[in-house]
Design an enzyme around this catalytic site. Structure first.
Site, PDB file in Angstrom:
ATOM      1  CB  SER A   1      15.512  45.031  22.672  1.00  0.00           C
ATOM      2  OG  SER A   1      15.732  46.419  22.911  1.00  0.00           O
TER       3      SER A   1
ATOM      4  CB  SER B   1      18.054  47.962  21.392  1.00  0.00           C
ATOM      5  OG  SER B   1      18.344  46.727  21.980  1.00  0.00           O
TER       6      SER B   1
ATOM      7  CE  LYS C   1      12.789  48.657  22.810  1.00  0.00           C
ATOM      8  NZ  LYS C   1      14.259  48.787  22.886  1.00  0.00           N
TER       9      LYS C   1
END
Ligand code: GLN
Length: 488
Positions: free
Chosen positions: A154, A178, A79
């Protein structure tokens, strides 16, 4: 052989690498090619073939030298909230466009030391603020099950990359859901460990008392392997990392579920949960009963309050954390300005997106004189009560189960830029986050539009092994985690 490489789990790929049936370079090339082929999904924000292949060659050298480790040579993507020396790190923000970190985040470093090869950096909501990936400054990542839908957020890019087989695994971060929510929306498995188990060093900070890293992969077994490698104390670099030694979570994967008490909070089935999600979760709970678990009704009475509490505490911490982006220390600086104050203002006006600005304003407001007691302090008190409710519940059960989200993934643009619609969808992930508890999402069925539904499992502090075992047992009895979106 190589055509099926992307179908292998992390565990299987690790074994083939060890047996030298495939090289780390071949595996990396295969996944890089898939990443380019499916670039329109918007999963990756940065790749660098030369860097990836150099790491893969180094892994091959370690294998050739006889080293044996389960993750050696297995590719992973991170990420873009984790800083990396060899790739740019943007946190999904224009503010950090092109930013290069002088060091690797601890989680990235640990996975690299375990021999994993970095495929690139993955799309996410700006500074991890969001539930749909639509807040990324670099465009949305699309759900491979239906590209007209959001992947969740997210860690949207992470979930897309794993679900579409562009990477065998990815890292994510979970502040309020997330890891769990995008895993649920994309039909993969993800775990957020107990707060403090994974180092936050080098994770671009959103809300420091909540942020926690974790793995996203297709199976619980893979998550166990990855979590074992990425957890552990980091006392010199993250003062909130706990002094709990790393564990080999794969060792706990064969425990029986006989007599396991699964607590089902009645508040997790309140109105607002769609019928398809309810049906899938019910069927999953019945499956657990078949495996020997006992279903116990419990109550988490402050579930609804988790939304206002979280959306006070997280923005409060964010407003402080994001003050470092001032045009001086990191990233973007406005080109045209008069004095220093104007430079700050223009830099921040240009660099941050709307949702980030809104949260900075909310955070500053709730921390300001006169409102601090009314909002921030109240929120902290209720946060403690929410944590106490969980401890009360864990007297009656070993693991808590329910939906990850009230519905399947919604359509791109469906919430029409209404942030409150997004916030409400976080209702079932926020309580566990506020309490700092470990939580998982596992594929548990399909709902409206053929979209995946995730079952959430919440454990008590340091209950990761128990969660992973419960998830693994479920996956041995079901095949939801093996289904894949058409065309990938
Ligand atoms: N959707 C939540 C938020 O927007 C959670 C995000 C997260 O866990 N990073 O803050």
């Amino acid at each position: 052989m190589s055509g099926a490489l992307h179908e292998l789990s992390v565990a299987e790929l690790g074994k083939r690498l060890k047996a030298r049936e495939v090289s780390a370079v071949e595996a990396a090339q295969h996944f890089l090619a898939r990443g380019s082929k499916h670039a329109s999904l918007g999963a990756y924000l940065a790749t660098d073939e030369a860097v990836t292949l150099a790491q893969a060659r180094a892994a091959d050298a370690r294998i050739a030298a006889g080293e044996s480790a389960p993750l050696l040579g297995v590719p992973i993507a991170h990420k873009d909230i984790f800083v990396t020396q060899d790739f740019p790190s943007t946190a999904g923000s224009k503010m950090l466009e092109g930013y290069r970190s002088p060091f690797d985040a601890t989680v990235v470093r640990k996975l690299a030391e375990a021999g994993m090869v970095t495929l690139g950096k993955l799309n996410c909501d700006e500074f991890a603020m969001g539930s749909s990936n639509e807040n990324s400054a670099y465009g949305v990542a699309k759900n491979p099950w239906d590209t007209s839908r959001i992947p969740g957020g997210s860690s949207g890019g992470s979930a897309v990359a794993v679900a579409a087989r562009l990477a065998p695994a990815a890292t994510g971060t979970d502040t309020g859901g997330s890891i769990r929510q995008p895993a649920s929306f994309c039909g993969i498995t993800g775990i957020k460990p107990t707060y403090g188990r994974a180092s936050r060093y080098g994770m671009i900070a959103y809300a420091s008392s909540l942020d926690q890293a974790g793995p996203m992969a297709r199976t619980a077994e893979d998550c166990a392997l990855l979590l074992s490698a990425l957890c552990g104390p980091d006392p010199d670099r993250d003062s909130t990392s706990l002094d709990v030694p790393a564990e080999d979570f794969t060792r706990s994967l064969n425990g029986s579920l006989e007599g396991l008490r699964i607590g089902v909070p009645k508040e997790f089935f309140a109105e607002g949960v769609t019928a398809d999600v309810r049906a899938a979760i019910d069927a999953a709970l019945q499956q657990y009963e078949k495996l020997g678990a006992k279903r116990v009704e419990i109550s988490l009475p402050r579930t609804e309050l988790a939304i206002p509490v979280y959306y006070i505490i997280a923005p409060a911490e964010a407003s402080s954390n994001l003050s470092r982006f001032d045009g001086v220390k990191f990233g973007h600086r406005a080109q045209h300005y008069g004095d220093l104050l104007e430079m700050y203002k223009r830099t921040r006006a240009e660099g941050f997106g709307d949702e980030v600005k809104a949260r900075i304003m909310i955070g500053t407001y709730v921390l300001s004189h006169g409102y601090y007691d009314a909002y921030y302090l109240q929120a902290q008190k209720i946060r403690r009560m929410i944590a106490d409710d969980f401890q009360q519940a864990f007297r009656q059960c070993d693991v808590i189960a329910g939906p990850v989200a009230p519905s399947v993934a919604w359509k791109l643009g469906e919430h029409g830029g209404d942030p409150v619609a997004d916030y409400l969808a976080d209702i079932f992930t926020l309580p566990g986050s506020l309490a700092g508890l470990p939580g998982m999402s596992i594929p548990a069925g399909f709902g409206a539009g053929g979209m995946p539904v995730g079952l959430q499992l919440i454990g008590n502090y340091f209950g990761e092994a128990k969660l992973l075992n419960a998830a693994h047992r479920f996956q041995q009895a079901t095949d939801f985690h093996l289904r894949k979106p058409e065309g990938f």
